[in-house]
Design a protein around this motif. Structure first.
Motif, PDB file in Angstrom:
ATOM      1  N   UNK A  35       4.360 -14.711   9.377  1.00 40.18           N
ATOM      2  CA  UNK A  35       5.233 -14.501   7.995  1.00 40.18           C
ATOM      3  C   UNK A  35       4.843 -13.519   7.110  1.00 40.18           C
ATOM      4  N   UNK A  36       3.482 -13.474   7.024  1.00 41.53           N
ATOM      5  CA  UNK A  36       2.836 -12.287   6.225  1.00 41.53           C
ATOM      6  C   UNK A  36       3.493 -10.928   6.103  1.00 41.53           C
ATOM      7  N   UNK A  37       3.726 -10.473   7.489  1.00 41.32           N
ATOM      8  CA  UNK A  37       4.516  -9.317   7.823  1.00 41.32           C
ATOM      9  C   UNK A  37       6.122  -9.369   7.605  1.00 41.32           C
ATOM     10  N   UNK A  38       6.742 -10.421   8.199  1.00 44.22           N
ATOM     11  CA  UNK A  38       8.142 -10.119   8.427  1.00 44.22           C
ATOM     12  C   UNK A  38       8.659 -11.557   7.716  1.00 44.22           C
ATOM     13  N   UNK A  39       8.064 -12.446   7.110  1.00 48.60           N
ATOM     14  CA  UNK A  39       8.773 -13.444   6.348  1.00 48.60           C
ATOM     15  C   UNK A  39       9.549 -12.786   5.116  1.00 48.60           C
ATOM     16  N   UNK A  40      10.020 -14.075   4.398  1.00 48.71           N
ATOM     17  CA  UNK A  40      10.794 -13.531   3.313  1.00 48.71           C
ATOM     18  C   UNK A  40       9.911 -12.768   2.254  1.00 48.71           C
ATOM     19  N   UNK A  41       8.881 -13.075   1.847  1.00 48.75           N
ATOM     20  CA  UNK A  41       7.834 -12.128   1.051  1.00 48.75           C
ATOM     21  C   UNK A  41       6.862 -11.515   2.154  1.00 48.75           C
ATOM     22  N   UNK A  42       7.078 -11.163   3.145  1.00 50.23           N
ATOM     23  CA  UNK A  42       6.162 -10.364   4.075  1.00 50.23           C
ATOM     24  C   UNK A  42       6.369  -8.920   3.727  1.00 50.23           C
ATOM     25  N   UNK A  43       5.218  -8.398   3.870  1.00 51.51           N
ATOM     26  CA  UNK A  43       4.815  -6.944   3.387  1.00 51.51           C
ATOM     27  C   UNK A  43       5.972  -6.090   4.098  1.00 51.51           C
ATOM     28  N   UNK A  44       6.413  -6.094   5.227  1.00 55.82           N
ATOM     29  CA  UNK A  44       7.400  -5.266   5.777  1.00 55.82           C
ATOM     30  C   UNK A  44       8.752  -5.726   5.061  1.00 55.82           C
ATOM     31  N   UNK A  45       8.912  -6.861   4.690  1.00 57.79           N
ATOM     32  CA  UNK A  45      10.263  -7.110   4.186  1.00 57.79           C
ATOM     33  C   UNK A  45      10.263  -6.450   2.739  1.00 57.79           C
ATOM     34  N   UNK A  46       8.938  -6.608   2.276  1.00 57.25           N
ATOM     35  CA  UNK A  46       9.063  -6.132   0.722  1.00 57.25           C
ATOM     36  C   UNK A  46       8.945  -4.553   0.643  1.00 57.25           C
ATOM     37  N   UNK A  47       8.625  -3.867   1.787  1.00 54.96           N
ATOM     38  CA  UNK A  47       8.432  -2.471   1.610  1.00 54.96           C
ATOM     39  C   UNK A  47       9.740  -1.686   1.644  1.00 54.96           C
ATOM     40  N   UNK A  48      10.752  -2.460   2.272  1.00 55.18           N
ATOM     41  CA  UNK A  48      12.164  -2.026   2.433  1.00 55.18           C
ATOM     42  C   UNK A  48      12.591  -1.703   0.866  1.00 55.18           C
ATOM     43  N   UNK A  49      12.208  -2.343   0.127  1.00 49.84           N
ATOM     44  CA  UNK A  49      12.634  -2.587  -1.205  1.00 49.84           C
ATOM     45  C   UNK A  49      12.107  -1.148  -2.013  1.00 49.84           C
ATOM     46  N   UNK A  50      11.255  -0.623  -1.626  1.00 51.13           N
ATOM     47  CA  UNK A  50      10.938   0.703  -2.249  1.00 51.13           C
ATOM     48  C   UNK A  50      11.428   1.876  -1.298  1.00 51.13           C
ATOM     49  N   UNK A  51      12.365   1.938  -0.860  1.00 50.60           N
ATOM     50  CA  UNK A  51      13.110   2.877  -0.293  1.00 50.60           C
ATOM     51  C   UNK A  51      13.461   3.822  -1.366  1.00 50.60           C
ATOM     52  N   UNK A  52      14.040   3.340  -2.443  1.00 50.73           N
ATOM     53  CA  UNK A  52      14.866   3.919  -3.400  1.00 50.73           C
ATOM     54  C   UNK A  52      13.653   5.051  -4.186  1.00 50.73           C
ATOM     55  N   UNK A  53      12.308   4.713  -3.767  1.00 54.64           N
ATOM     56  CA  UNK A  53      11.295   5.745  -4.503  1.00 54.64           C
ATOM     57  C   UNK A  53      10.959   6.925  -3.703  1.00 54.64           C
ATOM     58  N   UNK A  54      11.872   7.027  -2.627  1.00 54.53           N
ATOM     59  CA  UNK A  54      11.885   8.318  -1.641  1.00 54.53           C
ATOM     60  C   UNK A  54      12.751   9.052  -1.919  1.00 54.53           C
ATOM     61  N   UNK A  55      12.549  10.249  -1.837  1.00 56.86           N
ATOM     62  CA  UNK A  55      13.662  11.260  -1.830  1.00 56.86           C
ATOM     63  C   UNK A  55      14.757  11.197  -0.669  1.00 56.86           C
ATOM     64  N   UNK A  56      15.952  11.602  -0.890  1.00 59.87           N
ATOM     65  CA  UNK A  56      17.102  11.201  -0.030  1.00 59.87           C
ATOM     66  C   UNK A  56      16.881  11.412   1.463  1.00 59.87           C
ATOM     67  N   UNK A  57      16.230  12.624   2.168  1.00 60.72           N
ATOM     68  CA  UNK A  57      16.184  12.833   3.305  1.00 60.72           C
ATOM     69  C   UNK A  57      15.063  12.131   4.027  1.00 60.72           C
TER      70      UNK A  57
END
Ligand code: DAH
Length: 350
Positions: A35-57
């Protein structure tokens, strides 16, 4: 230090996977680590939310990398699960095979059913009076159950025997669950020349069901055939028997009655030991103070003829008693159905 970039953060997560799963000690740990990785508050779940910080390509390759790390987590999780299973197995095998400190389970000792106890006592009494013991089948031909005993076809006496008929294998055979053990008298006489002196216990079946009738119950038949047998031999045998079973003081009475296979016929009643004749609403004796326990009589010549005995030469007596009735009387049971409900608390108390 600047905040980690999403890419650095993802790399850090990937590096931590193996160690995190290696630390899991049991299935519960395993669920928490996953759950720490893939649960609702897991690190991998949360990191998806940071995609907008990246340049488009960079976004698409980042998403792919996140999926790869999820794959890592899955593999690590299943490896850890396998490791936990084999550790548990090894622990089990290294433990002593038998834990002699556990409290034991006491085996439950069975007892003989009260009806069978009564039956065995009755058998003892009659064998000591010189009777053999014989048995016959519960699935019987109507011929042995009715015809050879002198029941005329459609005789009203057959109403009392409203019966369980069965499909027969041979066309023309009328087959039923025997309604009484008198069938075994027929079988005994067909298979032995006189003299005969036998009792015949067994289960019988009728479409009856109330406080004193059960659709399956037990009877014990008696038959004595020889030259010169009389009604007093019958009375003597029955009185000896009842005294042995109930003691000398018990009150009995003999009443004339009709059965197609005896002439004269009688019934014997025992005083109601449930209410002592004092309860006008007693469900066992129906307020009469008496309980019918057996039918009896002198074997009808018609029966001798049907089994090939010479009715001029031989005389015999027969009786048939209800073992369950006698059991009710002996143990003071007021409903026959208690005997067959198989409640061990009740049966064990008798
Ligand atoms: N067969 C009878 C019945 O089940 C009981 C009976 C009556 C048996 C008279 C006998 C007899 O042997 O002589 O109701």
């Amino acid at each position: 230090m600047d905040q980690e970039s999403p890419i650095e953060a993802l790399d850090a997560i990937a590096r931590s996977v193996d160690e995190a799963f290696a630390a899991a000690r049991d299935d519960n740990d395993l669920r928490q680590v996953t759950a720490r990785f893939t649960g609702r508050d897991g690190s991998l779940t949360k990191i998806m939310k940071r995609i907008p910080e990246l340049p488009g390509p960079e976004r698409k390759p980042f998403g792919q990398r996140v999926n790869e790390v999820k794959g890592l987590v899955e593999r690590a999780q299943s490896n850890a699960a396998e490791r936990l299973r084999s550790e548990a197995r090894a622990r089990e095998l290294s433990r002593p095979a038998l834990d002699i400190t556990l409290p034991g389970r006491r085996p439950r000792i069975g007892r003989i059913h009260p009806c069978m106890r009564t039956m065995h006592e009755i058998i003892d009494v009659f064998t000591s009076l010189g009777f053999d013991v014989a048995e016959g089948p519960e699935v019987e031909l109507a011929e042995n159950n009715f015809d050879r005993l002198g029941f005329p076809p459609d005789h009203p006496a057959m109403d009392m025997h409203d019966s369980f008929f069965l499909p027969s294998r041979r066309p023309g055979d009328r087959v039923l669950l025997r309604t009484h053990t008198s069938t075994v008298q027929v079988r005994e006489m067909l298979s032995h020349p006189p003299p005969v002196q036998a009792i015949m216990p067994g289960a019988v079946f009728r479409r009856d069901d109330d406080a004193t009738h059960s659709p399956m119950f037990f009877q014990l038949e008696g038959l004595m055939v020889d030259e010169g047998i009389t009604l007093s031999n019958l009375r003597g045998a029955l009185e000896a028997f009842l005294t042995r079973l109930f003691g000398a003081g018990v009150k009995t009475r003999f009443r004339a009655s009709y059965f197609p296979f005896v002439e004269p016929g009688a019934e014997m009643d025992v005083e109601c030991l449930i209410c002592g004749g004092r309860d006008p609403h007693c469900r066992v004796c129906k307020g009469t103070g008496w309980l019918e326990i057996l039918g009896c009589g002198m074997v009808h010549p018609v029966v001798f003829e049907s089994v090939g005995y010479d009715p001029e030469r031989y005389r015999g007596f027969a009786f048939g008693m209800g073992i369950d009735r006698l059991t009710m009387l002996r143990y003071g049971i007021n409903d026959i159905r208690h005997l067959f409900e198989n409640d061990v608390r009740f049966l064990g108390s008798l």
